[in-house]
Design an enzyme around this catalytic site. Structure first.
Site, mmCIF file in Angstrom:
data_model
loop_
_atom_site.group_PDB
_atom_site.id
_atom_site.type_symbol
_atom_site.label_atom_id
_atom_site.label_comp_id
_atom_site.label_asym_id
_atom_site.label_seq_id
_atom_site.Cartn_x
_atom_site.Cartn_y
_atom_site.Cartn_z
ATOM 1 N N HIS A 234 -15.245 -4.001 1.361
ATOM 2 C CA HIS A 234 -14.276 -2.904 1.424
ATOM 3 C C HIS A 234 -13.288 -3.051 0.268
ATOM 4 C CE1 HIS A 234 -12.203 -6.294 3.310
ATOM 5 N NE2 HIS A 234 -11.070 -5.713 2.930
ATOM 6 N N ASP A 236 -9.022 -2.484 -0.323
ATOM 7 C CA ASP A 236 -7.841 -2.362 0.532
ATOM 8 C C ASP A 236 -7.107 -1.058 0.206
ATOM 9 O OD1 ASP A 236 -8.440 -4.809 1.650
ATOM 10 O OD2 ASP A 236 -7.105 -5.936 0.323
ATOM 11 N N HIS A 292 -14.381 -6.345 -1.904
ATOM 12 C CA HIS A 292 -14.448 -7.750 -1.507
ATOM 13 C C HIS A 292 -14.945 -7.840 -0.078
ATOM 14 C CE1 HIS A 292 -10.414 -6.174 -0.649
ATOM 15 N NE2 HIS A 292 -10.336 -7.045 0.357
ATOM 16 N N ARG A 302 -12.616 -20.730 9.316
ATOM 17 C CA ARG A 302 -11.810 -20.309 8.164
ATOM 18 C C ARG A 302 -10.733 -19.341 8.632
ATOM 19 N NH1 ARG A 302 -12.324 -15.867 4.493
ATOM 20 N NH2 ARG A 302 -11.139 -16.351 2.601
HETATM 21 C C1 LIG Z 1 -2.277 -0.804 6.337
HETATM 22 C C2 LIG Z 1 -3.526 -1.015 6.709
HETATM 23 C C3 LIG Z 1 -4.594 -1.482 5.783
HETATM 24 C C4 LIG Z 1 -5.743 -1.778 6.719
HETATM 25 C C5 LIG Z 1 -5.581 -0.700 7.746
HETATM 26 C C6 LIG Z 1 -4.089 -0.832 8.078
HETATM 27 O O1 LIG Z 1 -3.586 0.298 8.747
HETATM 28 C C7 LIG Z 1 -3.862 -2.107 8.915
HETATM 29 C C8 LIG Z 1 -4.996 -3.138 8.760
HETATM 30 C C9 LIG Z 1 -5.560 -3.196 7.340
HETATM 31 C C10 LIG Z 1 -6.950 -3.833 7.300
HETATM 32 C C11 LIG Z 1 -6.931 -5.371 7.197
HETATM 33 C C12 LIG Z 1 -8.391 -5.896 7.164
HETATM 34 C C13 LIG Z 1 -9.279 -5.118 6.180
HETATM 35 C C14 LIG Z 1 -9.056 -3.597 6.363
HETATM 36 C C15 LIG Z 1 -10.042 -2.782 5.526
HETATM 37 C C16 LIG Z 1 -9.099 -3.288 7.834
HETATM 38 O O2 LIG Z 1 -10.088 -3.023 8.501
HETATM 39 O O3 LIG Z 1 -7.813 -3.378 8.365
HETATM 40 C C17 LIG Z 1 -7.594 -3.264 6.064
HETATM 41 C C18 LIG Z 1 -7.158 -1.790 6.106
HETATM 42 C C19 LIG Z 1 -7.253 -1.139 4.728
HETATM 43 O O4 LIG Z 1 -6.834 -1.718 3.730
HETATM 44 O O5 LIG Z 1 -7.748 0.004 4.697
HETATM 45 O O1 LIG Z 2 -10.564 -13.254 4.663
HETATM 46 C C1 LIG Z 2 -10.648 -12.878 3.505
HETATM 47 O O2 LIG Z 2 -10.846 -13.631 2.563
HETATM 48 C C2 LIG Z 2 -10.538 -11.397 3.193
HETATM 49 C C3 LIG Z 2 -9.565 -10.665 4.076
HETATM 50 C C4 LIG Z 2 -9.397 -9.245 3.654
HETATM 51 O O3 LIG Z 2 -10.085 -8.753 2.813
HETATM 52 C C5 LIG Z 2 -8.356 -8.425 4.288
HETATM 53 O O4 LIG Z 2 -7.674 -8.879 5.236
HETATM 54 O O5 LIG Z 2 -8.188 -7.267 3.840
HETATM 55 FE FE LIG Z 3 -9.330 -6.773 2.187
#
Ligand SMILES: C=C1C[C@]23C[C@@]1(O)CC[C@H]2[C@@]12CCC[C@@](C)(C(=O)O1)[C@H]2[C@@H]3C(=O)O
Ligand SMILES: O=C(O)CCC(=O)C(=O)O
Ligand SMILES: [Fe+2]
Length: 398
Positions: A234, A236, A292, A302
Site C-alpha cells: 500500500h 500511506d 511498501h 515484530r
Molecule cells: C489516517 C489514516 C491512514 C490509515 C487510515 C487512517 O484513517 C488510520 C490508519 C492508517 C493505516 C495504518 C496502516 C496502513 C494503512 C494503509 C491502513 O490500513 O490503516 C493506513 C491508512 C492509510 O494510510 O491509508
Molecule cells: O510494519 C511496517 O513495517 C509497515 C507499517 C506500515 O506500513 C503502516 O503502518 O502504514
Molecule cells: Fe504504511
C-alpha cells in the site's frame, strides 16, 4: 488527524475478526497468500550483503548536506531512513514496550478496545484488510488524539503510563515531521512563502493544525512466512509517515524502476520516512508515494510504530503553484485529507488516479519523466502492473 474528523469506513469485503495467533500451529488457508516474491524471509536477508545501490538511503540529519540527500532519496526511492533526528532512543524503547504490552494482552481484553465499524481509533486488523481475499498475519492499534478511553478499557488500574508515553511520542513525532516537511519542501526549492495551502492565512506556519495518527502494528511469529502477508502492499494516505521498527526486519519497499521489493533493515535508533500520497500531490508528482508492505518471520515477533502525518483535515491540498506551469500542469485536483481518506476507504490504491486531472499533456509528467537506470520511474497510476502475484498495483512504466 484530530478526533473531530469523521471516520471513513472501508467498503469492500467484510472485516475479519481478530484472533489468537499463538494458538495457530499451522497457517490456515484463509491466511495463505500466493508465494511471496522478493526477499520474503527476513532472517535470511539479514545475513545477505546488499549492494549500496540497492539499499534505501540513510540520511544523518546533522549532515550539512541533509536537505540535498533527502531530495535525492525522495526522487529515487520515496523513502529514506534518518539518524540523529532528535528523538531519544529511550522514547523509542518506551513506545515499543507500550506496543508489546498491549499486544501481549489476552484477545478478550484487547477486544474491549476494538475499533468500531465506523471508527478509526482502537484495536483490529489493518483497515486495508477488507480489500483482500486473504487475511493478514498482523494486528494493529490505531490512535487518533487521546487514547484515554481505550487505555482505560485495556488497563483499568494502570492506564496513565501508556497515555503519557503516547502523548510524549505524538509531540516528538509532530516536531520531527514538521522539520522533515521543510527539508523535503526545501529540496524542491519551496520556502515558507510558497506554502499557503495550510491553516494560517499569512502562511506563517503552514503546518498549524497538522497532526498524526499513531498506528501500532504487531506481527507475531508465523508458522509459514513464505505464504503469509503481514501487511499488504500500500501507499500511506499521508504527507509523510515516520516509522519505528523493532530489531526484527520485515518492512519492504517497492523499487519501481527495478520492479522488485527491497528490505529496509532496522537501524537501532533510526527511523524510516515514507513519502505519502498527499506529498505526492503537493509535489505535483515530483516525489512519488512509495509502495511498501510488511513480511513476517518464522521465529521472531515484530513490532512497528507508524506516525501517519497529515495536514489539518479540512485544508485543501493541491500541487504547489511553484511546481506547476504551462509545461507541467497540475496533475491533481484539490482535495482535503478528510476527503482523500474517504475515497481511499472505498477505492484503495485507485485513489490517486481518481483525483488526477484529465489532461493529456500530463501523461508523462509524474516524477518529471525521470530516467533512472535507463527506465522511467512512471507513476501514472491509471495503468496497472502486477508487482507480485498477490497485489496488482496501479503503477506503470509508460
Ligand atoms: C489516517 C489514516 C491512514 C490509515 C487510515 C487512517 O484513517 C488510520 C490508519 C492508517 C493505516 C495504518 C496502516 C496502513 C494503512 C494503509 C491502513 O490500513 O490503516 C493506513 C491508512 C492509510 O494510510 O491509508
Ligand atoms: O510494519 C511496517 O513495517 C509497515 C507499517 C506500515 O506500513 C503502516 O503502518 O502504514
Ligand atoms: Fe504504511
Amino acid at each position: 488527524m484530530p478526533s473531530r474528523c469523521k471516520s471513513h469506513p472501508v467498503h469492500h469485503l467484510p472485516n475479519k475478526p481478530c484472533l489468537d495467533f499463538k494458538s495457530l500451529k499451522e497457517l490456515p488457508d484463509s491466511f495463505k497468500w500466493a508465494p511471496l516474491d522478493g526477499p520474503s524471509r527476513a532472517l535470511e536477508l539479514e545475513s545477505e550483503s546488499e549492494s549500496e545501490s540497492e539499499s534505501v538511503p540513510v540520511v544523518d540529519l546533522n549532515d550539512p548536506n541533509a536537505q540535498k540527500l533527502i531530495g535525492l532519496a525522495c526522487k529515487a526511492w520515496g523513502v529514506f531512513q534518518v539518524i540523529n533526528h532528535g528523538v531519544s532512543k529511550s522514547l523509542l524503547d518506551k513506545i515499543e514496550a507500550c506496543g508489546k504490552s498491549l499486544f501481549a494482552l489476552p484477545v478478550q481484553q484487547k477486544l474491549k478496545a476494538v475499533r468500531s465499524a465506523d471508527g478509526v481509533t482502537g484495536y483490529g486488523p489493518a483497515r486495508i484488510s477488507s480489500f483482500f481475499p486473504k487475511r493478514m498475519w498482523s494486528e494493529g492499534f490505531t490512535i487518533v488524539g487521546s487514547p484515554l478511553e481505550h487505555a482505560r478499557q485495556l488497563w483499568p488500574n494502570d492506564y496513565s503510563k501508556f497515555c503519557a508515553i503516547i502523548e510524549e511520542y505524538q509531540n516528538e513525532m509532530n516536531t520531527l515531521a514538521e522539520k522533515l516537511m521543510w527539508l523535503i519542501l526545501g529540496s524542491l526549492g519551496i520556502s515558507t512563502r510558497d506554502v499557503k495551502w495550510a491553516a494560517s492565512p499569512t502562511g506563517a506556519n503552514p503546518f498549524k493544525g497538522a497532526s498524526g495518527v499513531i498506528q501500532l502494528n504487531s506481527y507475531p511469529a508465523c508458522p509459514d512466512p513464505s505464504r503469509a502477508m503481514g501487511l499488504a502492499a500500500h501507499t500511506d494516505s499521508t504527507l509523510l509517515t515516520i516509522l519505528h521498527q523493532s530489531s526484527t526486519s520485515g518492512l519492504q519497499v517497492f523499487q519501481e524502476w527495478a520492479g522488485s521489493w527491497v528490505m529496509v533493515p532496522p537501524i537501532s535508533g533510526g527511523l524510516v520516512i515514507n513519502i505519502g500520497d498527499l506529498l505526492h500531490i503537493i509535489s505535483n508528482g515530483l516525489y512519488s508515494s512509495v509502495y511498501h508492505r510488511a513480511v513476517v518471520n518464522k521465529t521472531r515477533h515484530r513490532l512497528s510504530v507508524a506516525y501517519l502525518y497529515g495536514p489539518e483535515p479540512n485544508v485543501r491540498i493541491q500541487p504547489l503553484p511553484k511546481l506547476s506551469d504551462a509545461n507541467r500542469p497540475p496533475l491533481y485536483r484539490p482535495v482535503t485529507w478528510s476527503e482523500y481518506l474517504g475515497i481511499k476507504g472505498k477505492h484503495f490504491d485507485k485513489t490517486l488516479s481518481l483525483i488526477r486531472l484529465n489532461n493529456d499533456s500530463n501523461e508523462d509528467n509524474d516524477n518529471n519523466s525521470t530516467l533512472i537506470n535507463g527506465l522511467k520511474r512512471g507513476v501514472d497510476r491509471t495503468k496497472s502492473i502486477k508487482v507480485d502475484s498477490n497485489t496488482k498495483i496501479l503503477a506503470a512504466f509508460a
